[in-house]
Design a protein around this motif. Structure first.
Motif, mmCIF file in Angstrom:
data_model
loop_
_atom_site.group_PDB
_atom_site.id
_atom_site.type_symbol
_atom_site.label_atom_id
_atom_site.label_comp_id
_atom_site.label_asym_id
_atom_site.label_seq_id
_atom_site.Cartn_x
_atom_site.Cartn_y
_atom_site.Cartn_z
ATOM 1 N N SER A 216 20.199 9.468 22.597
ATOM 2 C CA SER A 216 19.240 9.575 23.706
ATOM 3 C C SER A 216 17.840 9.279 23.181
ATOM 4 O O SER A 216 17.412 9.906 22.202
ATOM 5 C CB SER A 216 19.244 10.997 24.295
ATOM 6 O OG SER A 216 20.455 11.307 24.921
ATOM 7 N N PRO A 217 17.137 8.318 23.804
ATOM 8 C CA PRO A 217 17.560 7.487 24.931
ATOM 9 C C PRO A 217 18.471 6.357 24.487
ATOM 10 O O PRO A 217 18.499 5.992 23.309
ATOM 11 C CB PRO A 217 16.228 6.943 25.470
ATOM 12 C CG PRO A 217 15.348 6.875 24.249
ATOM 13 C CD PRO A 217 15.730 8.054 23.416
ATOM 14 N N ALA A 218 19.215 5.812 25.448
ATOM 15 C CA ALA A 218 20.132 4.717 25.165
ATOM 16 C C ALA A 218 19.370 3.443 24.815
ATOM 17 O O ALA A 218 18.210 3.260 25.199
ATOM 18 C CB ALA A 218 21.017 4.464 26.391
ATOM 19 N N ASP A 270 28.921 18.405 25.542
ATOM 20 C CA ASP A 270 28.757 17.696 24.270
ATOM 21 C C ASP A 270 27.297 17.644 23.813
ATOM 22 O O ASP A 270 26.862 16.659 23.195
ATOM 23 C CB ASP A 270 29.333 16.280 24.358
ATOM 24 C CG ASP A 270 30.800 16.247 23.996
ATOM 25 O OD1 ASP A 270 31.337 17.296 23.601
ATOM 26 O OD2 ASP A 270 31.419 15.175 24.093
ATOM 27 N N PHE A 271 26.533 18.690 24.154
ATOM 28 C CA PHE A 271 25.122 18.845 23.763
ATOM 29 C C PHE A 271 24.181 17.859 24.466
ATOM 30 O O PHE A 271 22.986 17.858 24.190
ATOM 31 C CB PHE A 271 24.938 18.714 22.238
ATOM 32 C CG PHE A 271 25.835 19.618 21.457
ATOM 33 C CD1 PHE A 271 25.649 20.991 21.492
ATOM 34 C CD2 PHE A 271 26.889 19.114 20.711
ATOM 35 C CE1 PHE A 271 26.489 21.844 20.790
ATOM 36 C CE2 PHE A 271 27.736 19.955 20.010
ATOM 37 C CZ PHE A 271 27.535 21.322 20.043
ATOM 38 N N ILE A 272 24.709 17.025 25.365
ATOM 39 C CA ILE A 272 23.845 16.063 26.061
ATOM 40 C C ILE A 272 22.829 16.801 26.918
ATOM 41 O O ILE A 272 21.622 16.580 26.821
ATOM 42 C CB ILE A 272 24.691 15.101 26.917
ATOM 43 C CG1 ILE A 272 25.600 14.248 26.040
ATOM 44 C CG2 ILE A 272 23.774 14.187 27.744
ATOM 45 C CD1 ILE A 272 26.591 13.397 26.815
ATOM 46 N N VAL A 277 18.645 16.195 25.943
ATOM 47 C CA VAL A 277 17.607 15.985 26.959
ATOM 48 C C VAL A 277 16.291 16.626 26.546
ATOM 49 O O VAL A 277 15.248 15.975 26.534
ATOM 50 C CB VAL A 277 18.061 16.508 28.341
ATOM 51 C CG1 VAL A 277 16.875 16.520 29.314
ATOM 52 C CG2 VAL A 277 19.175 15.634 28.911
ATOM 53 N N ILE A 278 16.319 17.906 26.182
ATOM 54 C CA ILE A 278 15.061 18.591 25.862
ATOM 55 C C ILE A 278 14.411 18.026 24.605
ATOM 56 O O ILE A 278 13.186 17.868 24.531
ATOM 57 C CB ILE A 278 15.266 20.119 25.740
ATOM 58 C CG1 ILE A 278 13.905 20.822 25.590
ATOM 59 C CG2 ILE A 278 16.213 20.463 24.589
ATOM 60 C CD1 ILE A 278 13.980 22.337 25.707
ATOM 61 N N ASN A 279 15.222 17.681 23.606
ATOM 62 C CA ASN A 279 14.651 17.184 22.360
ATOM 63 C C ASN A 279 14.185 15.732 22.461
ATOM 64 O O ASN A 279 13.295 15.318 21.714
ATOM 65 C CB ASN A 279 15.658 17.332 21.226
ATOM 66 C CG ASN A 279 15.776 18.763 20.747
ATOM 67 O OD1 ASN A 279 14.855 19.316 20.155
ATOM 68 N ND2 ASN A 279 16.915 19.384 21.025
ATOM 69 N N MET A 312 20.244 12.233 18.350
ATOM 70 C CA MET A 312 21.660 11.889 18.274
ATOM 71 C C MET A 312 22.516 13.137 18.068
ATOM 72 O O MET A 312 22.056 14.121 17.493
ATOM 73 C CB MET A 312 21.921 10.906 17.129
ATOM 74 C CG MET A 312 21.252 9.554 17.296
ATOM 75 S SD MET A 312 21.781 8.362 16.021
ATOM 76 C CE MET A 312 23.505 8.124 16.496
ATOM 77 N N SER A 313 23.749 13.039 18.545
ATOM 78 C CA SER A 313 24.774 14.017 18.176
ATOM 79 C C SER A 313 25.890 13.254 17.489
ATOM 80 O O SER A 313 26.138 12.085 17.773
ATOM 81 C CB SER A 313 25.312 14.748 19.410
ATOM 82 O OG SER A 313 25.920 13.837 20.309
ATOM 83 N N TYR A 314 26.563 13.930 16.567
ATOM 84 C CA TYR A 314 27.656 13.306 15.817
ATOM 85 C C TYR A 314 28.721 14.359 15.588
ATOM 86 O O TYR A 314 28.431 15.460 15.113
ATOM 87 C CB TYR A 314 27.138 12.776 14.486
ATOM 88 C CG TYR A 314 28.184 12.127 13.605
ATOM 89 C CD1 TYR A 314 28.886 11.010 14.030
ATOM 90 C CD2 TYR A 314 28.457 12.637 12.340
ATOM 91 C CE1 TYR A 314 29.837 10.411 13.219
ATOM 92 C CE2 TYR A 314 29.408 12.042 11.515
ATOM 93 C CZ TYR A 314 30.097 10.931 11.961
ATOM 94 O OH TYR A 314 31.040 10.333 11.155
#
Length: 378
Positions: A216-218, A270-272, A277-279, A312-314
């Protein structure tokens, strides 16, 4: 002190619980027994199956609850909306939940109102599109029961698997759409749909498409972003969403055509919704949803982007994934990191992933990080 009921207490719901504590609310959590160990002792924990909606309603009445909410789960969202409608608390009409928690009904409604969706069927004997196909339950999330089918000989087994995963034993068969996958987080306030963020999704690809990470963002240009905004806002109107969050999933092919995969009337998992969003934007999505559920006034400035960071999340599927992340850890800013389970031989859905990392990455390092983590295989 306002009293908030939170339905569920999984990894994502616990972020909502912490936000409610931070807002100095009286917090009541309704969840299964095994979740109690994760909840602070000073919180009112009600041990109850989240599907026992009338029992939860009775408890909410007895403690005079002021608002009810949850995130990331269609199952808990059904309970939330039912209770809110019974208690005249902020909620969408019951038909919205009927459409946004059943992929087949949702797809029908969107198709009938000229929204761009893949071809689909609920009957293997009434399919008017070619292989490959996607088979999945109509009422599950987290990649449970999802299979890409490339030949007729594999179709029956895929249908059986999806039916077993479905709460209602119902499945949907749809054409496979080539292209990148994205999710769109939105928040409807005073009848206006506000797009908060577009997230790029990375999956394991065929056959199960389990999510491996997000950005995020894409990585999209302004023209595509505007097309996404228009399609999503139209679709939210079609489904009748009048208040609160929505998590929309789409695919975009190489020609820039958008297809709606599904839309949920809740904050994404999934933490989205809870972390990315907030970060990435500075918009406190969880606080917005808590305030809305309690009928606390929300200023429009709270919906405006305050920052633009690459988050990012991984997710770890193996020890190798954990090692890959450790190899790029020196070039990212870690936000959260956790090992949840022992690695399994095979990850068949999102619940089997054994850990995760959430982190910030410089724009100049995005491509390198994606490559090192073996994410960009679409």
């Amino acid at each position: 002190m306002n009293k908030i009921a939170i339905i569920g207490a999984n990894e994502y719901q616990r972020r909502l619980i912490r936000k409610a504590i931070e807002m100095k609310l009286e917090v009541h959590v309704f969840s299964w027994l095994h979740d109690r160990k994760h909840i602070n002792s000073d919180i009112s924990f009600h041990e109850v199956d989240v599907r026992m909606i009338d029992k939860i309603l009775s408890i909410c009445k007895s403690v005079d609850i002021d608002g009810v909410c949850s995130i990331s789960s269609d199952l808990t969202n059904i309970t939330v909306n039912y209770i809110c409608n019974k208690l005249s608390l902020p909620s969408n009409p019951p038909n919205v939940l009927r459409l946004t928690t059943n992929k087949y009904l949702m797809r029908e409604e969107l198709l009938n109102n000229n929204a761009p969706v893949p071809l689909f069927s609920s009957n293997k004997d009434n399919i008017n599109f070619n292989f490959p196909m996607i088979v999945k339950p109509t009422d599950r999330s987290g990649s449970r029961g999802v299979t890409k089918v490339t030949s007729k000989s594999d179709l029956s087994e895929a249908i059986k698997r999806s039916s077993q995963e479905s709460f209602s034993n119902e499945i949907i068969i749809e054409e496979y759409i080539e292209g990148r996958e994205y999710s769109v987080e939105s928040f409807t306030l005073d009848g206006k749909h506000n797009i908060l963020q577009v997230t790029e999704k990375f999956t394991t690809n065929a056959p199960n498409f389990i999510e491996r990470g997000h950005l995020s963002p894409a990585r999209i240009n302004t023209e595509i972003k505007e097309k996404i905004f228009n399609v999503i806002k139209k679709s939210l109107n079609i489904l009748g969403i009048i208040t609160g969050p929505a998590h929309s999933e789409i695919r975009i092919n190489n020609q820039g055509d958008i297809k709606i995969i599904e839309i949920a009337s809740r904050i994404g998992g999934d933490f989205i919704g809870s972390d990315l969003v907030i970060n990435s934007t500075g918009i406190d999505y969880l606080q917005l949803e808590i305030k809305r559920s309690l009928s606390i006034n929300i200023d429009k400035s709270e919906l405006q982007q305050k920052s633009l960071n690459n988050i990012m999340s991984y997710f770890f599927f193996s020890n190798e994934d954990q090692l890959n992340f450790n190899n790029i850890r020196h070039i990212v800013k870690l936000i959260d990191y956790k090992i949840i389970n022992k690695p399994k031989l095979k990850v068949t859905d999102s619940s089997h992933r054994f850990g995760y990392a959430v982190f910030e990455v410089n724009t100049s390092d995005i491509e390198l990080v994606i490559k090192k983590l073996n994410l960009d295989k679409n």
